[in-house]
Design a protein around this motif. Structure first.
Motif, PDB file in Angstrom:
ATOM      1  N   LEU A  49       0.811  -1.224   0.000  1.00 43.96           N
ATOM      2  CA  LEU A  49       0.000   0.000   0.000  1.00 43.96           C
ATOM      3  C   LEU A  49       0.844   1.273   0.000  1.00 43.96           C
ATOM      4  O   LEU A  49       0.334   2.352  -0.283  1.00 43.96           O
ATOM      5  CB  LEU A  49      -0.978   0.010   1.174  1.00 43.96           C
ATOM      6  N   ASN A  51       2.102   4.505   0.095  1.00 39.47           N
ATOM      7  CA  ASN A  51       1.619   5.805   0.573  1.00 39.47           C
ATOM      8  C   ASN A  51       0.153   5.790   1.010  1.00 39.47           C
ATOM      9  O   ASN A  51      -0.330   6.775   1.549  1.00 39.47           O
ATOM     10  CB  ASN A  51       1.835   6.882  -0.494  1.00 39.47           C
ATOM     11  N   ASN A  52      -0.549   4.718   0.749  1.00 40.84           N
ATOM     12  CA  ASN A  52      -1.941   4.570   1.194  1.00 40.84           C
ATOM     13  C   ASN A  52      -2.008   3.723   2.454  1.00 40.84           C
ATOM     14  O   ASN A  52      -2.968   2.992   2.673  1.00 40.84           O
ATOM     15  CB  ASN A  52      -2.795   3.939   0.091  1.00 40.84           C
ATOM     16  N   ASN A  53      -0.986   3.837   3.286  1.00 43.49           N
ATOM     17  CA  ASN A  53      -0.808   2.970   4.444  1.00 43.49           C
ATOM     18  C   ASN A  53      -1.610   3.414   5.669  1.00 43.49           C
ATOM     19  O   ASN A  53      -1.207   3.214   6.794  1.00 43.49           O
ATOM     20  CB  ASN A  53       0.676   2.868   4.793  1.00 43.49           C
ATOM     21  N   ILE A  54      -2.771   4.001   5.424  1.00 45.50           N
ATOM     22  CA  ILE A  54      -3.662   4.411   6.506  1.00 45.50           C
ATOM     23  C   ILE A  54      -4.351   3.164   7.050  1.00 45.50           C
ATOM     24  O   ILE A  54      -4.742   2.277   6.287  1.00 45.50           O
ATOM     25  CB  ILE A  54      -4.685   5.437   5.984  1.00 45.50           C
ATOM     26  N   ASN A  57      -7.448   1.875   5.344  1.00 46.06           N
ATOM     27  CA  ASN A  57      -7.211   1.242   4.038  1.00 46.06           C
ATOM     28  C   ASN A  57      -6.677  -0.178   4.198  1.00 46.06           C
ATOM     29  O   ASN A  57      -7.045  -1.080   3.440  1.00 46.06           O
ATOM     30  CB  ASN A  57      -6.218   2.059   3.212  1.00 46.06           C
ATOM     31  N   LYS A  61      -8.495  -3.539   2.929  1.00 48.22           N
ATOM     32  CA  LYS A  61      -7.802  -4.426   1.976  1.00 48.22           C
ATOM     33  C   LYS A  61      -7.747  -5.867   2.500  1.00 48.22           C
ATOM     34  O   LYS A  61      -7.887  -6.822   1.742  1.00 48.22           O
ATOM     35  CB  LYS A  61      -6.387  -3.891   1.729  1.00 48.22           C
ATOM     36  N   ASP A  87      -0.624  10.827  11.479  1.00 45.22           N
ATOM     37  CA  ASP A  87      -0.370  11.706  10.346  1.00 45.22           C
ATOM     38  C   ASP A  87       0.010  13.089  10.873  1.00 45.22           C
ATOM     39  O   ASP A  87      -0.568  13.563  11.858  1.00 45.22           O
ATOM     40  CB  ASP A  87      -1.632  11.796   9.475  1.00 45.22           C
ATOM     41  N   LYS A  95      -1.045   6.044  10.396  1.00 41.72           N
ATOM     42  CA  LYS A  95      -0.345   5.390   9.289  1.00 41.72           C
ATOM     43  C   LYS A  95       0.520   4.275   9.861  1.00 41.72           C
ATOM     44  O   LYS A  95       1.045   4.388  10.967  1.00 41.72           O
ATOM     45  CB  LYS A  95       0.499   6.388   8.506  1.00 41.72           C
TER      46      LYS A  95
END
Length: 147
Positions: A49, A51-54, A57, A61, A87, A95
């Motif tokens: 993921l 940069n979408n490591n929130i 998310n 997933k 963040d 994150k």
């Protein structure tokens, strides 16, 4: 037709269980004996993921609840695999980052998958491989539609 359905059912169940067992054995025999398959898949997801490591998310997933993710991340933090950070712009957003150790586990796991794919593809000729991949894509579409 009923025999085909029975054979497909047996194959899917056996293949799924065998793959998990083989993957567990691979991890247990490697340098990262204390990582479970579920933990490995969490690490794999975090790495992919980028940069979408929130957290939200990642949970989505993996198709797990946020509380299950929190528990799993806590365990992997203790093992030195993941780091949780708020963040900088919005402290409510968490994150999750892999550590260097997690990246080593990830690369080790990727090697397992490369070897697995090589074993399968080396057994099939071009025509069989084409039919196999097309069939697998249809099976994946079915699974994706059930999420």
């Amino acid at each position: 037709m009923e025999k085909f359905k029975q054979d497909i059912n047996t194959f899917l169940v056996d293949a799924f269980n065998s793959l998990l067992q083989i993957e567990e054995d691979f991890l247990a025999k490697g340098p990262f004996k204390n990582i479970t398959v579920k933990e490995m898949h969490l690490i794999d997801t975090v790495v992919k993921l980028e940069n979408n490591n929130i957290a939200k998310n990642i949970a989505r997933k993996l198709n797990i609840t946020q509380s299950s993710l929190t528990t799993a991340v806590s365990t992997l933090e203790k093992k030195g695999m993941l780091i949780r950070k708020s963040d900088e712009r919005d402290k409510r957003i968490v994150k999750i980052y892999p550590t260097e150790k997690a990246l080593q586990v990830y690369n080790h796991h990727r090697q397992f998958h490369r070897e697995l794919v090589d074993v399968v593809t080396n057994k099939l000729n071009q025509q069989e491989l084409y039919a196999f991949v097309n069939g697998l894509n249809k099976v994946r579409e079915f699974f994706d539609s059930r999420k």
